[in-house]
Design a protein around this motif. Structure first.
Motif, PDB file in Angstrom:
ATOM      1  N   THR A 127       0.758  -1.020  -0.218  1.00 16.29           N
ATOM      2  CA  THR A 127       0.119   0.018   0.022  1.00 16.29           C
ATOM      3  C   THR A 127       1.299   1.369   0.432  1.00 16.29           C
ATOM      4  O   THR A 127       2.153   1.333   0.889  1.00 16.29           O
ATOM      5  N   ASP A 128       0.814   2.266  -0.881  1.00 15.11           N
ATOM      6  CA  ASP A 128       1.356   3.046  -1.206  1.00 15.11           C
ATOM      7  C   ASP A 128       0.415   4.650  -1.276  1.00 15.11           C
ATOM      8  O   ASP A 128      -0.986   4.448  -1.084  1.00 15.11           O
ATOM      9  N   SER A 129       0.822   5.037   0.320  1.00 14.61           N
ATOM     10  CA  SER A 129      -0.067   6.514   0.786  1.00 14.61           C
ATOM     11  C   SER A 129       0.510   7.959   0.072  1.00 14.61           C
ATOM     12  O   SER A 129       0.857   8.169   1.217  1.00 14.61           O
ATOM     13  N   PRO A 130       0.382   8.231  -0.518  1.00 18.19           N
ATOM     14  CA  PRO A 130       0.890   9.873  -1.074  1.00 18.19           C
ATOM     15  C   PRO A 130       0.886  10.632  -0.298  1.00 18.19           C
ATOM     16  O   PRO A 130      -0.222  10.855  -0.176  1.00 18.19           O
ATOM     17  N   SER A 131       1.034  12.006   0.258  1.00 18.49           N
ATOM     18  CA  SER A 131       0.299  13.285   0.371  1.00 18.49           C
ATOM     19  C   SER A 131       1.168  13.744   0.299  1.00 18.49           C
ATOM     20  O   SER A 131       2.450  14.214  -0.032  1.00 18.49           O
ATOM     21  N   ASN A 132       0.460  14.963  -0.406  1.00 17.12           N
ATOM     22  CA  ASN A 132       0.702  16.224  -1.437  1.00 17.12           C
ATOM     23  C   ASN A 132       1.096  15.807  -2.719  1.00 17.12           C
ATOM     24  O   ASN A 132       2.548  16.788  -2.668  1.00 17.12           O
ATOM     25  N   LEU A 133       1.122  14.768  -3.060  1.00 18.98           N
ATOM     26  CA  LEU A 133       2.015  14.174  -4.654  1.00 18.98           C
ATOM     27  C   LEU A 133       1.463  13.562  -5.195  1.00 18.98           C
ATOM     28  O   LEU A 133       0.402  13.003  -4.598  1.00 18.98           O
ATOM     29  N   GLU A 134       0.733  13.894  -6.023  1.00 14.86           N
ATOM     30  CA  GLU A 134      -0.049  12.828  -7.287  1.00 14.86           C
ATOM     31  C   GLU A 134       0.852  12.021  -8.014  1.00 14.86           C
ATOM     32  O   GLU A 134       1.475  11.762  -8.596  1.00 14.86           O
ATOM     33  N   ILE A 135       0.042  11.081  -7.812  1.00 13.80           N
ATOM     34  CA  ILE A 135       0.101   9.039  -8.693  1.00 13.80           C
ATOM     35  C   ILE A 135       0.116   9.556 -10.285  1.00 13.80           C
ATOM     36  O   ILE A 135      -1.309  10.087 -10.897  1.00 13.80           O
ATOM     37  N   LEU A 136       0.909   9.733 -10.961  1.00 14.17           N
ATOM     38  CA  LEU A 136       0.595   9.787 -12.076  1.00 14.17           C
ATOM     39  C   LEU A 136       0.752   8.254 -13.110  1.00 14.17           C
ATOM     40  O   LEU A 136      -0.107   8.391 -13.826  1.00 14.17           O
ATOM     41  N   SER A 137       1.392   7.083 -12.223  1.00 14.74           N
ATOM     42  CA  SER A 137       1.536   5.573 -12.731  1.00 14.74           C
ATOM     43  C   SER A 137       2.402   5.399 -11.290  1.00 14.74           C
ATOM     44  O   SER A 137       2.940   5.835 -10.852  1.00 14.74           O
ATOM     45  N   ALA A 138       1.872   3.912 -12.104  1.00 17.95           N
ATOM     46  CA  ALA A 138       2.102   2.577 -11.055  1.00 17.95           C
ATOM     47  C   ALA A 138       2.072   1.622 -11.771  1.00 17.95           C
ATOM     48  O   ALA A 138       1.825   1.036 -12.508  1.00 17.95           O
TER      49      ALA A 138
END
Length: 199
Positions: free
Chosen positions: A62-73
């Motif tokens: 599980t990956d949870s970013p803060s103030n980051l937009e996920i563009l691809s995974a």
């Protein structure tokens, strides 16, 4: 810790069989430093490793970013679902095996940003301290260079070349080494710059 299992034979002697434990962990590497500008794409390489002596099954990341937009995974072994968080599943990792999760993210705004990633498996884990990782970034505003002068229209090329025209349709380019505008013969109402060699 997995205690050994005991079995007793008919003669009254006992034998013990140890159960090898799985130990899943995560580590993360960014292709840039910890200072990123809003809109800048950053590649995060996350390594999921089974360092135990036993196999790990149903490995969930599980990956949870803060103030980051996920563009691809993308993950090289398993599947991922991308939303506000990224959830990935790896069917299994043998002892000593690993999977690689690659994220492309960008900072949404200036200020602190972080990426938190955790991993679990179905088997009991003797060391949960290495199951979670948080990496922090500082998002800062991109640098702007103030260029003196007054122009009606300015165009900037991909290589940083700057050209413009004023209200009198006179043409100028910015001489960066000398920090000055240089007038070019002719007149234009508008100028478009692809690069210093493509005006």
């Amino acid at each position: 810790f997995n205690p050994p299992m005991a079995s007793v034979s008919g003669s009254g002697t006992a034998s013990f069989t140890g159960i090898a434990a799985a130990d899943v962990s995560v580590s993360q590497i960014a292709n840039t430093g910890t200072i990123i500008s809003p809109g800048e794409a950053v590649v995060l390489t996350i390594l999921i490793v089974n360092g135990g002596r036993g196999n790990a099954s149903n490995v969930n990341v599980t990956d949870s970013p803060s103030n980051l937009e996920i563009l691809s995974a993308t993950i090289d072994s398993g599947t991922c679902a991308v939303g506000a968080t990224v959830t990935c599943n790896v069917a299994g990792l043998a002892n000593g095996a690993w999977a690689t999760l690659t994220l492309i993210v960008q900072a949404l705004q200036s200020g602190t940003a972080s990426n938190s990633v955790s991993v679990t498996a179905s088997e009991p884990d003797p060391n949960r301290m290495n199951n979670t990782l948080v990496q922090e970034f500082t998002g800062e505003s991109p640098e702007f260079i103030t260029i003196p002068g007054a122009l009606a229209q300015v165009s900037v090329g991909a290589d940083g070349a700057v050209w413009g025209v004023n209200d009198s349709e006179e043409i100028y380019f910015y001489d960066a080494p000398n920090a000055t505008w240089v007038q070019v013969q002719g007149s234009l109402q508008q100028v478009a710059v692809g690069s210093a060699a493509a005006i």
